[in-house]
Design a protein around this motif. Sequence first.
Motif, PDB file in Angstrom:
ATOM      1  N   ASP A 367       0.849  -1.194   0.000  1.00 22.55           N
ATOM      2  CA  ASP A 367       0.000   0.000   0.000  1.00 22.55           C
ATOM      3  C   ASP A 367       0.885   1.244   0.000  1.00 22.55           C
ATOM      4  O   ASP A 367       2.040   1.216  -0.445  1.00 22.55           O
ATOM      5  N   ASP A 368       0.405   2.314   0.530  1.00 25.28           N
ATOM      6  CA  ASP A 368       1.074   3.621   0.534  1.00 25.28           C
ATOM      7  C   ASP A 368       2.504   3.526   1.116  1.00 25.28           C
ATOM      8  O   ASP A 368       2.790   2.647   1.921  1.00 25.28           O
ATOM      9  N   ASP A 549     -12.681   2.025   5.144  1.00 26.65           N
ATOM     10  CA  ASP A 549     -11.497   1.914   5.998  1.00 26.65           C
ATOM     11  C   ASP A 549     -11.875   1.329   7.351  1.00 26.65           C
ATOM     12  O   ASP A 549     -10.991   1.054   8.169  1.00 26.65           O
TER      13      ASP A 549
HETATM   14  C1  DGJ Z   1      -6.897   5.321   2.287  1.00 24.24           C
HETATM   15  C2  DGJ Z   1      -7.294   3.907   1.989  1.00 24.24           C
HETATM   16  O1  DGJ Z   1      -8.654   3.719   2.231  1.00 24.24           O
HETATM   17  C3  DGJ Z   1      -6.446   2.970   2.825  1.00 24.24           C
HETATM   18  O2  DGJ Z   1      -6.851   1.645   2.601  1.00 24.24           O
HETATM   19  C4  DGJ Z   1      -5.007   3.174   2.482  1.00 24.24           C
HETATM   20  O3  DGJ Z   1      -4.774   2.789   1.158  1.00 24.24           O
HETATM   21  C5  DGJ Z   1      -4.616   4.626   2.708  1.00 24.24           C
HETATM   22  N1  DGJ Z   1      -5.492   5.511   1.991  1.00 24.24           N
HETATM   23  C6  DGJ Z   1      -3.200   4.870   2.271  1.00 24.24           C
HETATM   24  O4  DGJ Z   1      -2.849   6.183   2.394  1.00 24.24           O
END
Ligand code: DGJ
Length: 726
Positions: A367-368, A549
């Motif tokens: 991910d990020d 989230d």
């Molecule tokens: C928001 C997303 O909903 C999360 O799952 C994750 O990817 C973060 N951004 C990363 O910054």
Amino acid sequence: MAIIFDEKNKTFNLDTGISSYILKIYDGGYLLNLYYGKKIPESCISGFDTRPRNASFAPYDKEIGNGDFSPDSAPIEYGADGAGDFRISAIKIKNSNGDSVTDIRYKSHKIYKGKPTIKDMPATFATEDEATTLEITTIDEVTSMEVVLVYTVFENTGVLTKSVKIKNNSSKVAFIERAFSICNDFPTMKYDLISLYGRHAFERDIERRPLAHGVQGVESNCGISSHRQNPFVALVAPNADEDHGDAYGFNLVYSGSFSALVECDYNNSSRLIMGINPNGFTWKLSPNETFYTPEAVCVYSPDGIGEMSRIFHRFYNKHLIRGRYKTEKRPVLVNSWEAAYFDINSEKLLDFARAAKEIGIEMLVMDDGWFGRRNDDTTSLGDWYVNKQKFPDGLTPFIDQVHEIGLKFGIWFEPEMISPDSDLFREHPDMCVHVDGREPKLGRNQYVLDVSRADVRDIVWAQMDAVLSANKIDYLKWDFNRYISDASSVQLPPDQKKEFLHRFILGTYDLMDRLTTKYPDILFENCSGGGGRFDPAMLYYSPQIWTSDNTDAIARLSIQFGTSLCYPASVMGAHVSDHPRTSYGTKADVALWGSFGYELDIRKLNEEQKTEFKGHIAQFHKYYDLIHYGDLYRVISPFERGDKVAWEFVSQDKSQVLLTVVCIEGKVPENFILKMKGLDENAYYKDEESGEIYSGAQLMYVGMNISYQVNGTYGSKKWYFTKVDK
Ligand code: DGJ
């Protein structure tokens, strides 16, 4: 033929197999909507052309009817502004001489097999055998503005889609101030309006209210479809429930600001319009240019809200989701976000991959945090090149090692954003969305990148393409973590500034189109701070969307129930996380209702947990087809606020059933009878766990006594039945 034109009576009957939609070319070329509802054989219905027009106050046309006809009270098919219809209009055009009067009348029509695409926009699709299309061309004789209403009937599905093309046939410039995708007049206002409201980490809660006189509805002004309201609404009979009653569902295939409004008028009739939000929208239409609205999907079910949802689900799985993963099983993934946030590096992620492989996980999603100098959310969006401190040898050897371990590999981008602290911003500060002379607002420490501009899109695309072409990437998560303020583009002239928000979304579609065309094998997951852009347009590009989230299994129940009103299980990203409220067992049972995965530090599992997780993954494989392509029945809703929640997946041939029950609040056992749904009442079903055989009729009408079976707070249980010969 699903669309029939009755020449004598000048009526069109659009037959979806479940519903009929009947239009009439009335005197003077007014196009009227006589009926939308349960299928009927007739195409000519008398007595519905006009409605009382209330003395002299409703304008009338002296040439039309017996003086009974008023555009203000008739069931006008596509209500226009300014020419005697005072209800909310579907179209408003500022003409070259400055007035805003539009009066469109029937000019011609054509009916053909199949379904057209919509220029520069995603839309549902069909083969020539699956759909029939009607295009009705209407014209304003004074302004020469041509409005083409496009209807596609998908044979025997219950689904009708609508979109509109507006062409300027005059020699002068005009400005479109509103152009809705649908306008539907109902002869009564005896409906409840259902909508899906929410916020970050609390998406798509179901809200139901009776219609009242005046204008009501839901909108997004956020630049994207948003967490706050989903571009879905339903009108249902006041007594409609999951299994009974009229239910009409409307879903806009659009990812920008939208509006879905209903007006109930003095005749107690109602008009629903849905489309691009006119707030912040004006489109300059020069001579010979055409403007295309997005498409709206219209579903009618005579059998309640549950069947309305199932019609949407079957339809989207077949006529919206594309690419390899439409039918191919999607890999079980582990995502690094909740496990590590920005604190990732090659060693740590390779350890994740090894641990994941051991228990049968099939893909690692980074991910990020992998690019630029991204150690928190203040920097580097726009700098899509690898962070050498975290990945000293670059991405390629690391990704290759993930594949050598035996996992697929996924990566994260947020292409439509730019951090103020980024090389891209330092080089091109004008590329952020802003109004000259104003400091743009921040959201999550970032600005929005002006992807309405082709030159900006080319820069982002070049960076993404460099990463994707140099590496074997199996999955891409496309994120979007703020709403759009300061909406403007420096490249647009003043009389086109209000095109920006729509042009931005078209720019996004262009990027997504390039991506899915060049990399058709990449599994694409959309995300916007969870489910902030959970709409059918995004589903056209990405067969799944990160639902929220919020990974707490109990909170997820409402989120997933609400989302399922319109969207199938196959598209809902759902992960098991370390959220402390429930056991992993309950989390897995809830996450199985979706595109399944994990979102935790997989290295930390003990042996017992590893065995348990292997069990989840075995269930994922076992139930994949049933959940992804079966019919969903919402048995006990979390919105009933009771102590249990239950849902079922039933295979299309009704030979398999998976029932899941979650206990919200444990109590001293009380007599609890659960009646199943959707089974074949004449068939027999074997409960896999107990070996007991029951008739479908017994399971549905007598029910199961589960008083002692799911009784601990936040516990869950599944039952799997298969059809057997008695
Ligand atoms: C928001 C997303 O909903 C999360 O799952 C994750 O990817 C973060 N951004 C990363 O910054």
